[in-house]
Design a protein around this motif. Structure first.
Motif, PDB file in Angstrom:
ATOM      1  N   HIS A 134       0.892  -1.169   0.000  1.00 37.65           N
ATOM      2  CA  HIS A 134       0.000   0.000   0.000  1.00 37.65           C
ATOM      3  C   HIS A 134       0.929   1.218   0.000  1.00 37.65           C
ATOM      4  O   HIS A 134       1.086   1.910   1.015  1.00 37.65           O
ATOM      5  CB  HIS A 134      -0.867  -0.041   1.262  1.00 37.65           C
ATOM      6  N   PRO A 135       1.581   1.476  -1.153  1.00 38.91           N
ATOM      7  CA  PRO A 135       2.688   2.437  -1.141  1.00 38.91           C
ATOM      8  C   PRO A 135       2.313   3.866  -0.786  1.00 38.91           C
ATOM      9  O   PRO A 135       3.107   4.559  -0.136  1.00 38.91           O
ATOM     10  CB  PRO A 135       3.246   2.337  -2.569  1.00 38.91           C
ATOM     11  N   THR A 136       1.114   4.342  -1.184  1.00 40.90           N
ATOM     12  CA  THR A 136       0.807   5.738  -0.841  1.00 40.90           C
ATOM     13  C   THR A 136       0.533   5.891   0.654  1.00 40.90           C
ATOM     14  O   THR A 136       0.758   6.966   1.213  1.00 40.90           O
ATOM     15  CB  THR A 136      -0.365   6.315  -1.664  1.00 40.90           C
ATOM     16  N   GLN A 137       0.086   4.823   1.324  1.00 39.34           N
ATOM     17  CA  GLN A 137      -0.055   4.890   2.784  1.00 39.34           C
ATOM     18  C   GLN A 137       1.331   5.083   3.417  1.00 39.34           C
ATOM     19  O   GLN A 137       1.510   5.922   4.305  1.00 39.34           O
ATOM     20  CB  GLN A 137      -0.701   3.608   3.315  1.00 39.34           C
ATOM     21  N   ALA A 138       2.311   4.321   2.922  1.00 38.27           N
ATOM     22  CA  ALA A 138       3.673   4.447   3.464  1.00 38.27           C
ATOM     23  C   ALA A 138       4.232   5.845   3.232  1.00 38.27           C
ATOM     24  O   ALA A 138       4.860   6.436   4.126  1.00 38.27           O
ATOM     25  CB  ALA A 138       4.578   3.398   2.829  1.00 38.27           C
ATOM     26  N   LEU A 139       4.003   6.388   2.044  1.00 33.89           N
ATOM     27  CA  LEU A 139       4.538   7.715   1.738  1.00 33.89           C
ATOM     28  C   LEU A 139       3.886   8.791   2.601  1.00 33.89           C
ATOM     29  O   LEU A 139       4.551   9.698   3.101  1.00 33.89           O
ATOM     30  CB  LEU A 139       4.342   8.021   0.250  1.00 33.89           C
ATOM     31  N   LEU A 140       2.560   8.683   2.805  1.00 33.73           N
ATOM     32  CA  LEU A 140       1.900   9.714   3.627  1.00 33.73           C
ATOM     33  C   LEU A 140       2.293   9.557   5.105  1.00 33.73           C
ATOM     34  O   LEU A 140       2.383  10.555   5.836  1.00 33.73           O
ATOM     35  CB  LEU A 140       0.381   9.697   3.430  1.00 33.73           C
ATOM     36  N   ASP A 141       2.578   8.333   5.518  1.00 32.88           N
ATOM     37  CA  ASP A 141       3.052   8.133   6.890  1.00 32.88           C
ATOM     38  C   ASP A 141       4.459   8.717   7.064  1.00 32.88           C
ATOM     39  O   ASP A 141       4.740   9.387   8.062  1.00 32.88           O
ATOM     40  CB  ASP A 141       3.058   6.637   7.233  1.00 32.88           C
ATOM     41  N   ALA A 142       5.327   8.447   6.081  1.00 36.25           N
ATOM     42  CA  ALA A 142       6.689   9.004   6.150  1.00 36.25           C
ATOM     43  C   ALA A 142       6.622  10.529   6.141  1.00 36.25           C
ATOM     44  O   ALA A 142       7.343  11.210   6.889  1.00 36.25           O
ATOM     45  CB  ALA A 142       7.524   8.492   4.984  1.00 36.25           C
ATOM     46  N   TYR A 143       5.753  11.083   5.317  1.00 34.34           N
ATOM     47  CA  TYR A 143       5.608  12.541   5.259  1.00 34.34           C
ATOM     48  C   TYR A 143       5.141  13.087   6.617  1.00 34.34           C
ATOM     49  O   TYR A 143       5.659  14.106   7.109  1.00 34.34           O
ATOM     50  CB  TYR A 143       4.627  12.941   4.147  1.00 34.34           C
ATOM     51  N   THR A 144       4.180  12.400   7.219  1.00 36.53           N
ATOM     52  CA  THR A 144       3.649  12.857   8.513  1.00 36.53           C
ATOM     53  C   THR A 144       4.742  12.849   9.579  1.00 36.53           C
ATOM     54  O   THR A 144       4.870  13.803  10.366  1.00 36.53           O
ATOM     55  CB  THR A 144       2.453  11.969   8.925  1.00 36.53           C
ATOM     56  N   ILE A 145       5.554  11.800   9.600  1.00 34.46           N
ATOM     57  CA  ILE A 145       6.666  11.755  10.581  1.00 34.46           C
ATOM     58  C   ILE A 145       7.651  12.884  10.277  1.00 34.46           C
ATOM     59  O   ILE A 145       8.125  13.575  11.180  1.00 34.46           O
ATOM     60  CB  ILE A 145       7.358  10.378  10.533  1.00 34.46           C
ATOM     61  N   ARG A 146       7.936  13.090   8.991  1.00 32.60           N
ATOM     62  CA  ARG A 146       8.904  14.134   8.590  1.00 32.60           C
ATOM     63  C   ARG A 146       8.459  15.517   9.058  1.00 32.60           C
ATOM     64  O   ARG A 146       9.294  16.343   9.451  1.00 32.60           O
ATOM     65  CB  ARG A 146       9.039  14.103   7.072  1.00 32.60           C
ATOM     66  N   VAL A 147       7.158  15.812   9.045  1.00 29.16           N
ATOM     67  CA  VAL A 147       6.729  17.153   9.457  1.00 29.16           C
ATOM     68  C   VAL A 147       6.372  17.231  10.942  1.00 29.16           C
ATOM     69  O   VAL A 147       6.383  18.321  11.515  1.00 29.16           O
ATOM     70  CB  VAL A 147       5.543  17.692   8.620  1.00 29.16           C
ATOM     71  N   GLU A 148       6.097  16.102  11.583  1.00 33.98           N
ATOM     72  CA  GLU A 148       5.625  16.151  12.976  1.00 33.98           C
ATOM     73  C   GLU A 148       6.693  15.818  14.012  1.00 33.98           C
ATOM     74  O   GLU A 148       6.570  16.217  15.165  1.00 33.98           O
ATOM     75  CB  GLU A 148       4.437  15.193  13.169  1.00 33.98           C
ATOM     76  N   HIS A 149       7.720  15.035  13.650  1.00 33.06           N
ATOM     77  CA  HIS A 149       8.720  14.669  14.666  1.00 33.06           C
ATOM     78  C   HIS A 149       9.861  15.684  14.648  1.00 33.06           C
ATOM     79  O   HIS A 149      10.441  15.957  13.587  1.00 33.06           O
ATOM     80  CB  HIS A 149       9.265  13.257  14.422  1.00 33.06           C
ATOM     81  N   PRO A 150      10.223  16.246  15.812  1.00 36.17           N
ATOM     82  CA  PRO A 150      11.251  17.304  15.820  1.00 36.17           C
ATOM     83  C   PRO A 150      12.572  16.857  15.209  1.00 36.17           C
ATOM     84  O   PRO A 150      13.186  17.623  14.449  1.00 36.17           O
ATOM     85  CB  PRO A 150      11.424  17.637  17.320  1.00 36.17           C
ATOM     86  N   ALA A 151      13.020  15.632  15.488  1.00 34.28           N
ATOM     87  CA  ALA A 151      14.314  15.171  14.943  1.00 34.28           C
ATOM     88  C   ALA A 151      14.239  15.014  13.426  1.00 34.28           C
ATOM     89  O   ALA A 151      15.220  15.261  12.718  1.00 34.28           O
ATOM     90  CB  ALA A 151      14.708  13.845  15.588  1.00 34.28           C
ATOM     91  N   ALA A 152      13.072  14.619  12.922  1.00 36.51           N
ATOM     92  CA  ALA A 152      12.921  14.460  11.469  1.00 36.51           C
ATOM     93  C   ALA A 152      12.932  15.826  10.788  1.00 36.51           C
ATOM     94  O   ALA A 152      13.493  15.985   9.696  1.00 36.51           O
ATOM     95  CB  ALA A 152      11.627  13.707  11.159  1.00 36.51           C
ATOM     96  N   ARG A 153      12.318  16.813  11.443  1.00 36.33           N
ATOM     97  CA  ARG A 153      12.320  18.167  10.860  1.00 36.33           C
ATOM     98  C   ARG A 153      13.755  18.682  10.743  1.00 36.33           C
ATOM     99  O   ARG A 153      14.141  19.269   9.734  1.00 36.33           O
ATOM    100  CB  ARG A 153      11.484  19.121  11.721  1.00 36.33           C
ATOM    101  N   VAL A 154      14.569  18.449  11.781  1.00 36.61           N
ATOM    102  CA  VAL A 154      15.963  18.893  11.755  1.00 36.61           C
ATOM    103  C   VAL A 154      16.720  18.146  10.661  1.00 36.61           C
ATOM    104  O   VAL A 154      17.443  18.743   9.853  1.00 36.61           O
ATOM    105  CB  VAL A 154      16.625  18.662  13.139  1.00 36.61           C
ATOM    106  N   ALA A 155      16.529  16.819  10.599  1.00 38.84           N
ATOM    107  CA  ALA A 155      17.241  16.017   9.582  1.00 38.84           C
ATOM    108  C   ALA A 155      16.920  16.519   8.184  1.00 38.84           C
ATOM    109  O   ALA A 155      17.808  16.651   7.338  1.00 38.84           O
ATOM    110  CB  ALA A 155      16.853  14.545   9.732  1.00 38.84           C
ATOM    111  N   ALA A 156      15.635  16.804   7.933  1.00 38.19           N
ATOM    112  CA  ALA A 156      15.229  17.241   6.589  1.00 38.19           C
ATOM    113  C   ALA A 156      15.879  18.582   6.246  1.00 38.19           C
ATOM    114  O   ALA A 156      16.362  18.768   5.125  1.00 38.19           O
ATOM    115  CB  ALA A 156      13.707  17.324   6.501  1.00 38.19           C
ATOM    116  N   THR A 157      15.926  19.511   7.240  1.00 37.34           N
ATOM    117  CA  THR A 157      16.501  20.828   6.925  1.00 37.34           C
ATOM    118  C   THR A 157      18.023  20.747   6.771  1.00 37.34           C
ATOM    119  O   THR A 157      18.619  21.578   6.093  1.00 37.34           O
ATOM    120  CB  THR A 157      16.163  21.875   8.010  1.00 37.34           C
ATOM    121  N   GLU A 158      18.661  19.741   7.394  1.00 38.39           N
ATOM    122  CA  GLU A 158      20.125  19.586   7.265  1.00 38.39           C
ATOM    123  C   GLU A 158      20.501  18.751   6.045  1.00 38.39           C
ATOM    124  O   GLU A 158      21.671  18.421   5.850  1.00 38.39           O
ATOM    125  CB  GLU A 158      20.691  18.937   8.537  1.00 38.39           C
ATOM    126  N   GLY A 159      19.514  18.337   5.277  1.00 39.08           N
ATOM    127  CA  GLY A 159      19.802  17.573   4.056  1.00 39.08           C
ATOM    128  C   GLY A 159      20.082  16.104   4.309  1.00 39.08           C
ATOM    129  O   GLY A 159      20.541  15.395   3.410  1.00 39.08           O
TER     130      GLY A 159
END
Ligand code: CP
Length: 331
Positions: A134-159
């Motif tokens: 169910h690939p779009t479920q996985a992608l929307l879950d990964a996106y949600t973690i990327r925007v909601e978890h503080p460590a993920a937000r930092v990782a994304a901004t640091e490349g």
């Protein structure tokens, strides 16, 4: 590299995986406008082809298509000529003849999206095939973690990879879950470690090929041991409709050992998130009040699902979709 279909997480190249998450940021911005609609897919037709029930996936794909100004067609197996014995192939070729650019398909049998792509020139999106993906479920879950978890937000901004260093527990009925298969592949490719938490009867016989590498995936039956170590508690639905025999002694015992109870939710680290793909069995795999805690981002998953599916349809169907996030200018 262009994306022709989205049938599994594996077929999304690494740059596309990150590009889809970045494009979703732009689609979130579109969704927040007073009139959340852009002409990007005007003249394109998106077909929802659902042979199994759905609330979130079907409606969010249809909403996504409409927000991009595509025309939509909805097929419901229960009111179709499938009931008169029409085969899957004849059904698909009939719908294809009406002029369809993308088919979003859900079917109880694994592999149906690959069969479809032999029978149509339309882009095929897997909205859930049996126990498989169910690939779009996985992608929307990964996106949600990327925007909601503080460590993920930092990782994304640091490349760095957005889930770098995060520990995700995927808890419950792993064996019957297409969501679990897609999520383990997606989360580990994005840098996470995953621990599957389930009784042995609800784990697959082998985990070979599940993760991007074997050392980022573990399994345990001890939820109480793992709870304090989790950045994300991803709770799976108990899929009784896919179980041919009783795989747990009783639901009450299952809940006591593998349910995300209020006591266990209290023992999660303060910054941790609780996710569930829905639909939830409140009181079985997740306590009713746990699903409503501030760190439970279950409705965020649903909202992000529309934006993520807009990004997927855009990448598959827009004339300039292969230009990735340069698409922002066109939205
Ligand atoms: N998560 C999910 O696939 O939900 P639906 O069955 O409602 O589409």
């Amino acid at each position: 590299m262009s994306l022709r279909h989205l049938r599994s997480i594996e077929e999304v190249p690494a740059d596309e995986l990150l590009g889809l998450l970045e494009l979703t940021d732009h689609m979130v911005e579109v969704c927040r406008r007073p009139v959340p609609k852009v002409p990007a897919l005007r003249g394109r037709t998106v077909l929802s082809l659902f042979f199994e029930d759905s609330t979130r996936t079907r409606l969010s794909f249809e909403t996504a298509a409409k927000r991009l100004s595509a025309d939509t067609m909805t097929f419901a197996a229960s009111s179709s000529s499938v009931n008169k014995g029409e085969s899957l192939r004849d059904t698909v070729e009939t719908l294809d003849a009406m002029g369809v650019d993308a088919m979003v398909v859900r079917h109880r049998s694994s592999g149906v999206p690959w069969q479809l792509s032999r029978w149509t020139d339309a882009a095929v999106v897997n909205a859930g095939d049996g126990w498989h993906e169910h690939p779009t479920q996985a992608l929307l879950d990964a996106y949600t973690i990327r925007v909601e978890h503080p460590a993920a937000r930092v990782a994304a901004t640091e490349g760095r990879l957005p889930l770098a260093g995060l520990h995700v527990g995927v808890i419950g009925d792993v064996k019957h879950s297409r969501v679990a298969r897609s999520n383990v592949r997606c989360f580990t490719r994005l840098g996470a470690h995953v621990t599957l938490v389930a009784p042995s009867t609800l784990l697959p016989v082998s985990l070979a090929g599940w993760a991007s590498s074997a050392d980022v995936l573990a399994a345990t039956a001890d939820l109480d041991d793992v709870v304090p170590k989790l950045d994300v508690a991803y709770v799976l639905r108990m899929q009784l409709e896919r179980q041919e025999q009783a795989l747990v002694p009783t639901l009450r015992e299952y809940t006591s050992r593998f349910g995300l109870t209020a006591e266990r939710a209290e023992r999660l680290p303060a910054s941790s998130l609780i996710l569930h793909p829905g639909p939830m069995n409140r009181g079985v795999e997740i306590a009713p009040d746990v699903a409503d805690r501030p760190n439970a981002v279950i409705t965020n998953q649903v909202a992000n699902g529309v934006a993520l599916r807009m990004a997927v349809l855009y990448r598959l169907l827009a004339a300039d979709g292969s230009e990735g996030t340069g698409a922002a200018d066109a939205l």
